[in-house]
Enzyme design. Structure first.
Site, PDB file in Angstrom:
ATOM      1  CE  LYS A  83      -4.337 -15.117  -1.316  1.00 32.92           C
ATOM      2  NZ  LYS A  83      -3.399 -14.252  -1.120  1.00 32.92           N
ATOM      3  N   GLY A 183      -7.302   1.913   2.723  1.00 37.85           N
ATOM      4  CA  GLY A 183      -7.127   1.174   3.369  1.00 37.85           C
ATOM      5  C   GLY A 183      -5.926   1.070   4.242  1.00 37.85           C
ATOM      6  N   GLY A 185      -4.633  -1.078   6.512  1.00 37.41           N
ATOM      7  CA  GLY A 185      -4.484  -2.375   7.395  1.00 37.41           C
ATOM      8  C   GLY A 185      -3.105  -2.599   7.611  1.00 37.41           C
ATOM      9  CE  LYS A 186      -2.305  -8.578   7.901  1.00 35.63           C
ATOM     10  NZ  LYS A 186      -2.194  -9.975   8.022  1.00 35.63           N
ATOM     11  CB  VAL A 187      -0.100  -3.884   3.325  1.00 36.30           C
ATOM     12  CG1 VAL A 187       0.810  -3.106   2.186  1.00 36.30           C
ATOM     13  CG2 VAL A 187       0.284  -5.249   3.319  1.00 36.30           C
ATOM     14  N   GLY A 188      -1.225  -1.100   4.429  1.00 31.33           N
ATOM     15  CA  GLY A 188      -1.339   0.260   4.108  1.00 31.33           C
ATOM     16  C   GLY A 188      -0.764   1.301   5.343  1.00 31.33           C
TER      17      GLY A 188
END
Length: 360
Positions: A83, A183, A185-188
């Protein structure tokens, strides 16, 4: 441009390599952590975030890189775990020179680490980084990549949630269940769509007003609550943490009304022992690094030439992997997080050992 010495001190927590990177002209401050290459080159995204201190950034990248090793192992990938973090506000610091300087550092590791998108970085950023490095995934379709990895991340989380629902209630569907998504965001956002298509009722929250405006327009049937505290104390069946890590801690778990936790966020357990606290309360927890592996499956597929159908089929397998981990947890009398760790460690040891068989 400076590369500070790798560290093998106690703070590196068993990592193979931790590299501190700095380019004063562009303002780049980054850390690349490689936890393990037992299964192959380390793969993990680059997070851009305004940490309060270098110590906080280091702690985050070490936790995240270890999680990637376990995630890639359980996803069946021939890849290790790594990471990277870039320290700073992504809205303010990201420039072409900074991203290209970062790409030079990635290239300097000669393929020991492949990067991809994460919090605060996007497909367009990967295209810029790739102008300086061959070891970049999560690139745009125009440049031969898979595009946004949140597509299969959300799909995999949904599959893991289906498996948890089957384990808890006997049927692999969220229809009629109330799911709290923390959340958007992109995934949520995409997970919310999958849940609604499956017949679930969704309660959601986000600190970003634009995300709240989006969900109110796209899915007006979603109940929006003020914050995560209000979400976890709502009448929900499933809690889905989809923002930053540490969502499950000593304060959250006792207040949680959901009986199942399945979410996209990395490192949801704030510290060791939280998995037992969840189990003692009768809360079924599907380990985050198992269910959110769809994104890494998607970007890993780029390395051999991206095929969406092949990657989606593999991400759909997260359902079977989650089922097996929950079954093993019951059989062995341990929390699912412990069962998942054991499976990942077994694969890293057994397959990684094969590298000691020299072909010449």
């Amino acid at each position: 441009m400076d590369v500070f010495a790798s560290t093998d001190g106690p703070e590196s927590d068993g990592h193979e390599q931790v590299v501190f990177c700095q380019d004063k002209q562009t303002g780049l401050r980054a850390i690349i952590a490689i936890y393990s290459t037992a299964l192959g080159p380390a793969l993990g995204g680059t997070r851009c975030y305004p940490y309060d201190s270098e110590a906080e950034a280091l702690h985050d990248v070490l936790d995240l890189s270890r999680g990637m090793a376990y995630k890639n192992a359980l996803a069946g990938l021939d890849l290790g775990g790594g990471k990277a973090v870039i320290w700073g506000d992504p809205e303010r610091i990201k420039t072409e020179p900074l991203l290209r300087a970062y790409g030079r550092f990635v290239e300097s590791l000669n393929g020991r680490y492949y990067t991809a998108c994460d919090v605060g970085t996007y497909v367009a950023d990967m295209d810029v980084i790739a102008r300086e490095s061959r070891f970049v995934t999560g690139r745009s379709v125009e440049h031969g990549g898979a595009g946004d990895s949140s597509v299969l991340t959300a799909w995999g989380v949904f599959q893991g949630m289906r498996a948890a629902a089957e384990h808890a209630w006997g049927s692999p569907t969220l229809a009629g269940r109330r799911v709290g998504v923390a959340g958007l965001g992109k995934v949520g956002k995409q997970l919310t769509g999958h849940l609604i298509d499956d017949g679930a009722a969704v309660v959601a929250t986000d600190v970003n007003e634009r995300a709240i405006a989006w969900v109110r327009q796209a899915y007006p049937q979603v109940d929006v609550v003020a914050d995560t505290e209000a979400l976890i104390t709502s009448d929900i069946d499933v809690y889905a943490p989809c923002a930053l890590g540490g969502a499950l801690d000593d304060a959250t778990v006792p207040a949680l009304r959901a009986s199942v936790v399945v979410g996209a966020a990395n490192n949801q357990l704030a510290h060791p022992g939280i998995e037992k606290l969840l189990a003692d309360r009768g809360v079924l927890y599907a380990p985050d690094y198992v269910v959110n592996a769809g994104g890494v499956i998607q970007v890993a597929d780029e390395i051999e030439g991206f095929n969406f159908d092949r990657a989606k089929l593999r991400a759909t397998g997260i359902y079977d992997t989650t089922r097996e981990i929950l079954r093993l947890a019951d059989a062995e009398g341990v929390p699912p997080a412990v069962a998942a760790d054991r499976l990942a460690e077994r694969r890293m040891a057994e397959v990684g050992r094969l590298r000691t068989i020299h072909l010449r």
